[in-house]
Design an enzyme around this catalytic site. Structure first.
Site, PDB file in Angstrom:
ATOM      1  CB  SER A 144      -6.922   7.110  22.904  1.00  0.00           C
ATOM      2  OG  SER A 144      -7.952   7.541  23.779  1.00  0.00           O
ATOM      3  CE1 TYR A 157      -8.153  10.932  18.821  1.00  0.00           C
ATOM      4  CE2 TYR A 157      -9.245  10.039  20.754  1.00  0.00           C
ATOM      5  CZ  TYR A 157      -8.132  10.596  20.155  1.00  0.00           C
ATOM      6  OH  TYR A 157      -6.988  10.802  20.894  1.00  0.00           O
TER       7      TYR A 157
HETATM    8  N1  LIG Z   1      -4.772  15.090  24.766  1.00  0.00           N
HETATM    9  C1  LIG Z   1      -5.427  13.986  25.054  1.00  0.00           C
HETATM   10  O1  LIG Z   1      -6.315  13.972  25.915  1.00  0.00           O
HETATM   11  C2  LIG Z   1      -5.102  12.701  24.363  1.00  0.00           C
HETATM   12  C3  LIG Z   1      -5.596  11.511  24.909  1.00  0.00           C
HETATM   13  C4  LIG Z   1      -5.296  10.300  24.287  1.00  0.00           C
HETATM   14  C5  LIG Z   1      -4.531  10.296  23.144  1.00  0.00           C
HETATM   15  N2  LIG Z   1      -4.080  11.487  22.627  1.00  0.00           N
HETATM   16  C6  LIG Z   1      -3.289  11.419  21.411  1.00  0.00           C
HETATM   17  O2  LIG Z   1      -2.020  11.981  21.672  1.00  0.00           O
HETATM   18  C7  LIG Z   1      -1.487  12.522  20.469  1.00  0.00           C
HETATM   19  C8  LIG Z   1      -1.020  13.939  20.718  1.00  0.00           C
HETATM   20  O3  LIG Z   1      -2.127  14.679  21.153  1.00  0.00           O
HETATM   21  P1  LIG Z   1      -2.008  16.130  21.824  1.00  0.00           P
HETATM   22  O4  LIG Z   1      -3.115  16.197  22.811  1.00  0.00           O
HETATM   23  O5  LIG Z   1      -0.624  16.406  22.243  1.00  0.00           O
HETATM   24  O6  LIG Z   1      -2.449  17.014  20.545  1.00  0.00           O
HETATM   25  P2  LIG Z   1      -1.902  18.394  19.938  1.00  0.00           P
HETATM   26  O7  LIG Z   1      -2.984  18.852  18.998  1.00  0.00           O
HETATM   27  O8  LIG Z   1      -1.479  19.322  21.031  1.00  0.00           O
HETATM   28  O9  LIG Z   1      -0.618  17.917  19.114  1.00  0.00           O
HETATM   29  C9  LIG Z   1      -0.726  17.117  17.967  1.00  0.00           C
HETATM   30  C10 LIG Z   1       0.405  17.472  17.017  1.00  0.00           C
HETATM   31  O10 LIG Z   1       0.303  16.616  15.866  1.00  0.00           O
HETATM   32  C11 LIG Z   1       0.574  17.381  14.728  1.00  0.00           C
HETATM   33  N3  LIG Z   1      -0.020  16.780  13.533  1.00  0.00           N
HETATM   34  C12 LIG Z   1      -1.337  16.698  13.203  1.00  0.00           C
HETATM   35  N4  LIG Z   1      -1.481  16.127  11.999  1.00  0.00           N
HETATM   36  C13 LIG Z   1      -0.230  15.824  11.549  1.00  0.00           C
HETATM   37  C14 LIG Z   1       0.281  15.233  10.358  1.00  0.00           C
HETATM   38  N5  LIG Z   1      -0.541  14.840   9.361  1.00  0.00           N
HETATM   39  N6  LIG Z   1       1.614  15.055  10.232  1.00  0.00           N
HETATM   40  C15 LIG Z   1       2.460  15.466  11.217  1.00  0.00           C
HETATM   41  N7  LIG Z   1       2.039  16.062  12.365  1.00  0.00           N
HETATM   42  C16 LIG Z   1       0.702  16.239  12.525  1.00  0.00           C
HETATM   43  C17 LIG Z   1      -0.046  18.747  15.015  1.00  0.00           C
HETATM   44  O11 LIG Z   1       0.487  19.767  14.178  1.00  0.00           O
HETATM   45  C18 LIG Z   1       0.305  18.931  16.484  1.00  0.00           C
HETATM   46  O12 LIG Z   1       1.553  19.577  16.655  1.00  0.00           O
HETATM   47  C19 LIG Z   1      -2.587  12.385  19.415  1.00  0.00           C
HETATM   48  O13 LIG Z   1      -2.360  11.212  18.649  1.00  0.00           O
HETATM   49  C20 LIG Z   1      -3.836  12.211  20.253  1.00  0.00           C
HETATM   50  O14 LIG Z   1      -4.845  11.507  19.569  1.00  0.00           O
HETATM   51  C21 LIG Z   1      -4.341  12.678  23.211  1.00  0.00           C
END
Ligand SMILES: NC(=O)c1ccc[n+]([C@@H]2O[C@H](COP(=O)([O-])OP(=O)(O)OC[C@H]3O[C@@H](n4cnc5c(N)ncnc54)[C@H](O)[C@@H]3O)[C@@H](O)[C@H]2O)c1
Length: 258
Positions: A144, A157
């Site tokens: 991130s 985080y």
């Molecule tokens: N949305 C943002 O602004 C953002 C920014 C930077 C990084 N990220 C990172 O991107 C990634 C995806 O985020 P998103 O926004 O799409 O989130 P989201 O919550 O929409 O999707 C995350 C998915 O991961 C799955 N998950 C959680 N724990 C798990 C586990 N133990 N085993 C398998 N699957 C698991 C969840 O069920 C979910 O389907 C994450 O790593 C998040 O930290 C997101």
């Protein structure tokens, strides 16, 4: 018509039942990949697969909890048996953690580190032996932009995403001679269920929170899951063959503009 950018590649995406993982699974399938949609949330994974198949893409749903060593090994072996290779691993699954150092309870800290860091380590550890055998592979780790910048109330985080970026660089050094590339993605705020949840939890008025996040972006808009999916597509494809140990920032200018 030009050749699809991931033609014939077998791509495992964790956390592909929602948000960025789901958008990436759809994009990879539209570029000719065989996509393994892995998630701890089976319903989410099945719905991603259904949307891909509707467009004649190739995808299968698989259950995995990335924090569980046996499940990660079983999944990697199952894919290798069925498809004979694993070309791309996108370690995308992750959870958020909100709180400063005093607000963050040790349980939350451990949970965030477990999913976001141990999960990347375990899934990579399960897949790398298969990539070594085939002498190729691309691993994309979800960090991130918070790994680079300070942001209020994100102690757990930020620690987890900084660790992912460091692990990416170290892993790359170790596996480069096997023909494996390892890179990280550093997104800014992307409008997904993850951020919608965070807005509800962190602000009395989610609209006010939304407005303050928009102000941070040079674009004045939040990113879309598809913005990150396009960056993942580049790192997954052979177009990025000379890109190693990098952290690709996709954040609407938040980091660079400081
Ligand atoms: N949305 C943002 O602004 C953002 C920014 C930077 C990084 N990220 C990172 O991107 C990634 C995806 O985020 P998103 O926004 O799409 O989130 P989201 O919550 O929409 O999707 C995350 C998915 O991961 C799955 N998950 C959680 N724990 C798990 C586990 N133990 N085993 C398998 N699957 C698991 C969840 O069920 C979910 O389907 C994450 O790593 C998040 O930290 C997101």
């Amino acid at each position: 018509m030009s050749k699809p950018r991931l033609a014939g590649k077998v791509c495992l995406i964790t956390g592909a039942g929602s948000g960025i993982g789901q958008a990436t699974a759809r994009l990879f399938a539209s570029e000719g990949a065989n996509v393994i949609v892995a998630d701890v949330d089976d319903r989410g994974a099945r719905s991603t697969v259904a949307s891909i198949r509707k467009k004649d893409g190739d995808a299968v749903a698989e259950h995995v909890d990335v924090t569980d060593e046996q499940e990660t090994v079983a999944l990697a072996n199952k894919i290798a048996k069925r498809f004979k290779r694993i070309d791309v691993l996108f370690n995308n699954a992750g959870i958020s953690g909100v709180g400063d150092v005093l607000e963050t309870e040790p349980d939350l800290f451990d949970r965030v580190m477990r999913v976001n860091v141990r999960g990347v380590y375990l899934m990579s550890r399960a897949v790398v032996p298969h990539m070594i055998k085939q002498r190729s592979g691309s691993i994309i780790n979800m960090s991130s932009c918070i790994a680079d910048i300070g942001l209020a109330r994100r102690v757990s985080y930020a620690a987890s995403k900084g660790a992912v970026l460091s692990m990416t660089k170290s892993m790359q050094v170790d596996v480069a001679h096997h023909g494996i590339r390892v890179n990280a993605l550093l997104p800014g705020t992307i409008l997904t269920p993850f951020v919608e949840r965070y807005l509800k939890e962190s602000y009395k008025d989610p609209e006010e929170g939304f407005a303050s996040i928009r102000k941070r972006q040079l674009t004045r808009e939040l990113g879309r899951p598809e913005d990150v999916a396009s960056a993942a597509l580049y790192l997954a494809s052979d177009e990025s063959r000379f890109v190693m140990a990098s952290g690709l920032v996709v954040d609407g200018g938040v980091t660079g503009a400081k």
